[in-house]
Design a protein around this motif. Structure first.
Motif, mmCIF file in Angstrom:
data_model
loop_
_atom_site.group_PDB
_atom_site.id
_atom_site.type_symbol
_atom_site.label_atom_id
_atom_site.label_comp_id
_atom_site.label_asym_id
_atom_site.label_seq_id
_atom_site.Cartn_x
_atom_site.Cartn_y
_atom_site.Cartn_z
ATOM 1 N N LEU A 285 0.843 -1.198 0.000
ATOM 2 C CA LEU A 285 0.000 0.000 0.000
ATOM 3 C C LEU A 285 0.873 1.240 0.000
ATOM 4 O O LEU A 285 1.903 1.282 0.678
ATOM 5 C CB LEU A 285 -0.929 0.004 1.217
ATOM 6 N N ASP A 290 -4.398 4.742 2.121
ATOM 7 C CA ASP A 290 -4.739 3.470 1.491
ATOM 8 C C ASP A 290 -4.993 2.393 2.553
ATOM 9 O O ASP A 290 -5.909 1.573 2.408
ATOM 10 C CB ASP A 290 -3.613 3.013 0.561
ATOM 11 N N LYS A 293 -8.408 2.914 4.169
ATOM 12 C CA LYS A 293 -9.501 2.411 3.325
ATOM 13 C C LYS A 293 -9.566 0.895 3.368
ATOM 14 O O LYS A 293 -10.645 0.304 3.389
ATOM 15 C CB LYS A 293 -9.294 2.905 1.888
ATOM 16 N N GLU A 294 -8.407 0.259 3.397
ATOM 17 C CA GLU A 294 -8.334 -1.194 3.437
ATOM 18 C C GLU A 294 -8.970 -1.755 4.702
ATOM 19 O O GLU A 294 -9.599 -2.828 4.694
ATOM 20 C CB GLU A 294 -6.862 -1.626 3.363
#
Length: 297
Positions: A285, A290, A293-294
């Motif tokens: 990532l 990121d 969001k994951e």
């Protein structure tokens, strides 16, 4: 005048680090790591200043229907690594079920066999919160600037980054609940729901309302004394040759993004470089956003 009344706080990063070698004992720290959990035991696993106290309050509120009958949250949700050095018996019965502990050890290091709530935070904001927590207790207010603190103390430890990479292989484990501070802030009611389900607490509307209200930043600020590190201050100040006054307040403003204005640009760039060079190759990532969001689902 006692020796402790004569103590003054460090004014250099070198003096601070030297004194902090006495923060804990090797024996005491290891006793925490050697703890053998029950399967229902809950560990709150975080880097420093990344929502630890907040999650302690959520977990304790869920298991007690909002009891505030404690002098300090660490008394009822002990710091497992520091318990021995502060006179807390981690094997003693706790006030409610499930038993709960906090730790700043990573998922690679924690005692295995329980349940683990891992809370991460944007690295720049974590640095800023770490600095303000140390200022006025571990070093004299105004004597060490944030750039020096970052370069000489915070960045070499890599705490936030170590927690991120250690979590990665466990992120889909059914006994691990990975959360981000920012997602908690954006939707506290949903966070309470997820934590309740994870630790096995039936959540009715009344309990949800209590826990959401009592884990709100304004409520915790109004009860700030119950979230201060009295025990650490009283039990470990003399070993570090620190005066016992000052505060170790763990409830500041709970803001997201404060680092944009307060952290020097070169330090922000260095944090970004660490992510690029050390985190992306390991987890694939490109940024903390990121990762957030994951872990949002």
């Amino acid at each position: 005048m006692t020796d402790q009344e004569r103590f003054t706080r460090p004014t250099t990063i070198q003096d601070m680090q030297e004194r902090m070698k006495a923060f804990s004992t090797t024996e005491g720290w290891q006793k925490g790591l050697d703890y053998k959990p029950d399967p229902t035991d809950v560990f709150i696993v975080t880097p420093p200043k990344c929502g630890t106290t907040w999650m302690q309050q959520i977990v304790h509120g869920l298991r007690t229907r909002g009891s505030m009958d404690f002098d300090e949250i660490t008394r009822v949700v002990p710091w497992i690594n520091m318990a021995h050095d502060t006179g807390i018996d981690i094997y003693a019965p706790q006030v409610a079920h499930p038993r709960a502990f906090k730790t700043h050890s990573t998922m690679d290091e924690v005692p295995k066999g329980g349940k683990y709530i891992v809370v991460l935070r944007e690295p720049k904001d974590a640095l800023l919160s770490h600095y303000y927590f140390f200022e006025g207790f571990f070093f004299e207010k105004g004597s060490i600037d944030i750039e020096t603190f970052a370069k000489e103390h915070h960045l070499p430890g890599r705490a936030v980054f170590k927690h991120i990479t250690a979590l990665w292989e466990y992120r889909n484990d059914k006994n691990v609940l990975p959360l981000c501070f920012e997602n908690m802030k954006a939707d506290l009611p949903r966070t309470v729901e997820r934590v309740a389900e994870f630790i096995g607490i039936p959540l009715d509307d009344e309990l949800k309302e209590i826990v959401v209200r009592q884990s709100d930043i304004k409520f915790m600020q109004a009860h700030e004394d119950q979230f201060e590190d009295h025990i650490i201050r009283e039990k470990r100040s003399a070993a570090m040759r620190l005066p016992v006054d000052g505060q170790l307040s763990k409830v500041r403003d709970g803001q997201v993004g404060s680092a944009k204005l307060s952290v020097p640009e070169n330090i922000k760039q260095e944090l970004d470089e660490i992510w690029k060079n050390e985190i992306t190759p390991k987890i694939g990532l490109n940024s903390y956003e990121d990762l957030r969001k994951e872990l949002m689902h």
